[in-house]
Design an enzyme around this catalytic site. Structure first.
Site, mmCIF file in Angstrom:
data_model
loop_
_atom_site.group_PDB
_atom_site.id
_atom_site.type_symbol
_atom_site.label_atom_id
_atom_site.label_comp_id
_atom_site.label_asym_id
_atom_site.label_seq_id
_atom_site.Cartn_x
_atom_site.Cartn_y
_atom_site.Cartn_z
ATOM 1 N N VAL A 267 0.877 -1.173 0.000
ATOM 2 C CA VAL A 267 0.000 0.000 0.000
ATOM 3 C C VAL A 267 0.909 1.216 0.000
ATOM 4 O O VAL A 267 1.773 1.355 0.874
ATOM 5 C CB VAL A 267 -0.931 0.028 1.226
ATOM 6 C CG1 VAL A 267 -1.813 1.274 1.185
ATOM 7 C CG2 VAL A 267 -1.792 -1.229 1.277
ATOM 8 N N ASN A 444 19.934 -6.654 -14.599
ATOM 9 C CA ASN A 444 20.485 -7.604 -15.565
ATOM 10 C C ASN A 444 21.196 -6.916 -16.721
ATOM 11 O O ASN A 444 22.062 -6.085 -16.521
ATOM 12 C CB ASN A 444 19.382 -8.541 -16.055
ATOM 13 C CG ASN A 444 18.761 -9.339 -14.935
ATOM 14 O OD1 ASN A 444 19.456 -9.730 -14.010
ATOM 15 N ND2 ASN A 444 17.462 -9.550 -14.983
ATOM 16 N N GLY A 495 9.846 1.921 1.007
ATOM 17 C CA GLY A 495 9.473 2.717 2.164
ATOM 18 C C GLY A 495 10.566 3.653 2.641
ATOM 19 O O GLY A 495 11.639 3.755 2.029
#
Length: 545
Positions: A267, A444, A495
């Site tokens: 969220v 990558n 976060g």
């Protein structure tokens, strides 16, 4: 003086005169006397405190452009303690070898919450083999072949890296990445999972070297990396730069017992554009503090590898109501003072026996039912402005349906539902399900030139671009400069905890401060969904393009 001594003296004088003439011709050929006179004349009026420093600065602009003389690869650890690759670039600068910069690649491996021991061991071996191969590749092949390349010649370097890339192995057509799921005849026919995309062992060497060369080019050119990238993309860059809006992950919803909700992985909060980035992040921190107060005490110490709080939920509405309560307690209104985005990670939920998504423990929905569920969700919680991976990439008809139903109300974003960057472009088209935009990750064998070309195509097709962090993130903050330079609409960094995440937010804030100081910061346009609706103009609701 004896005749023999005089002859030696005369010969020596002639040699000296010849050397003087030779030196004079050499220096005249290099225009040294003329430039020395120009320098002395211009500096005399300035009378700088450090005369020799100014002379060095003056003459340095006539020196040869730096060229790569050494590329070094080494094995280091990323933010979750997994091995990854660091690439260092050394250049010949004014006849001396000089270390210019380094970059640390992010790991492409996803962090599984409940991986079996054998699976985790196999993943660890594969990761180690890939990093060891990449280190060897950089130190041997690329170190030799990139010598004398200019770090400012990004396209030339990337084209060379592509030519040095061996063909990718063909993935097995029957091998599906279905951890913990049985493959059997589905109750209802669904499009089969596409084969796992092949990743060349050691391909970190390509992505790491390309990005390191871009950083070296910026350093050599004495410009920030974001401006260097913008110049590579546009040749000439508008002096005004718009910053991407951050998608800040606040909650990571775990999918193991006793939690019942499986649908939501993240969220995220998106600050309104009326705020500066600094103000927006400060507001997110205030909401985060209130969320921590509302959660049970044991949850306070649980931080995900994504840098956010971990919580378990029993239904889809629970995390949304938690956000709403926290904002209401602070006098903030969701949809005005803050926006929400959800990473559904639907590809992790498909039960291939039932042919349905397990959204809650024991609760399954077909792809069509998923579309209906999302329509109901957005109607009930209109402050959700983005859904990431609401469906598997294989459910293209349902992507078409959900875009027709919700494309004017929220962004519908493909992250894992999109292919790797190196496989996204086919001819001059983007190989995507119908969607509003895509999350791009620098992993990558991705090259900087690939990102520049791909974002240009996305811009032309009215898709929005989001630069995103992989699960295995490193402390390198180049991703932020890439997002700013490429003109991404959003940036998804995780976060506001863990050093490898926070360092990127700090870099974003530093760029905002720098642009504001230079008066080159363009205020972001008001957050509307015109891009989502515009991209739908090229589609119709039958799924045809």
């Amino acid at each position: 003086m004896e005749p023999g001594g005089r002859r030696q003296q005369q010969q020596q004088q002639r040699r000296l005169q010849g050397l003087r003439r030779e030196a004079a011709e050499y220096y005249r050929g290099q225009r040294v006397p003329q430039r020395m006179e120009e320098a002395l004349n211009s500096l005399f009026t300035l009378r700088p405190a450090d005369l020799y420093g100014e002379l060095a600065n003056y003459f340095s602009k006539f020196s040869r452009a730096p060229t790569i003389c050494k590329v070094v690869g080494r094995k280091v650890l990323d933010g979750v303690g997994q091995p990854t690759l660091e690439v260092e670039i050394y250049c010949t600068v004014k006849n001396y070898e000089k270390r210019i910069c380094s970059t640390v690649m992010s790991s492409h491996s996803q962090i599984s919450e409940n991986a079996l021991p054998d699976t985790a061991e196999a993943d660890e071996r594969e990761r180690n083999d890939s990093v060891n191969t990449a280190v060897e590749w950089v130190n041997e092949s690329l170190n030799t072949m990139l010598r004398n390349f200019k770090p400012t010649d990004q396209c030339k370097v990337d084209k060379f890296l592509s030519s040095d890339l061996p063909p990718s192995p063909t993935p097995p057509t029957t091998s599906l990445c279905l951890v913990g799921k049985k493959v059997a005849a589905a109750e209802r026919t669904i499009p089969p999972a596409e084969p796992v995309e092949s990743v060349l062992c050691g391909s970190l060497a390509i992505g790491g070297t390309s990005l390191a060369v871009a950083k070296a080019g910026a350093t050599i050119s004495h410009v920030p990396l974001y401006l260097h990238i913008a110049l590579l993309k546009h040749d000439q860059v508008d002096m005004q730069i718009t910053l991407p809006l951050p998608m800040v992950t606040l909650l990571n919803c775990e999918k193991i017992s006793p939690a019942k909700l499986k649908l939501v992985k993240e969220v995220m909060l998106i600050p309104p554009v009326q705020l500066s980035l600094k103000q927006g992040i400060e507001r997110v921190l205030v909401i985060q503090k209130e969320i921590m107060r509302l959660l049970d005490p044991p949850a306070l110490k649980r931080i995900s590898h994504l840098g956010c709080l971990i919580t378990g939920c029993d239904n889809l509405e629970q995390p949304l109501l938690l956000m709403q309560t926290a904002c209401n307690n602070l006098g903030l209104e969701l949809g005005t003072d803050m926006h929400l985005a959800i990473n559904c990670a639907a590809h992790e939920l498909m039960d291939y026996v039932k042919g349905k998504y397990e959204v809650l423990t024991g609760t399954f929905k077909s792809p069509d039912e998923m579309v209906d569920m999302y329509v109901e969700l957005i109607n009930k919680f209109p402050f959700i402005i983005a859904l990431i991976d609401p469906l598997r990439k294989e459910d293209r008809q349902q992507w078409n349906n959900i875009c027709c139903a919700l494309g004017s109300k929220c962004y519908l974003i493909a992250e894992d539902a999109a292919k790797y960057i190196s496989h996204l472009k086919t001819d001059e088209n983007i190989n995507l399900p119908m969607c509003s935009g895509v999350v791009l990750k620098y992993i990558n064998q991705t090259k900087v030139s690939d990102l520049i070309e791909l974002t240009g195509l996305l811009d032309g097709q009215r898709h929005i671009t989001i630069l995103g962090s992989p699960d295995g993130e490193s402390s390198d903050d180049s991703l932020v400069d890439l997002a700013v330079g490429l003109g991404a609409r959003f940036i998804k960094l995780g976060g506001l905890s863990r050093g490898e995440r926070v360092t990127k937010y700090n870099r974003l804030l530093a760029i905002e401060e720098e642009l504001a100081k230079n008066r080159t910061l363009r205020m972001s346009f008001f957050l509307t969904l015109f891009s989502a609706s515009k991209c739908l103009e090229s589609y119709n609701c039958t799924g045809k393009h």
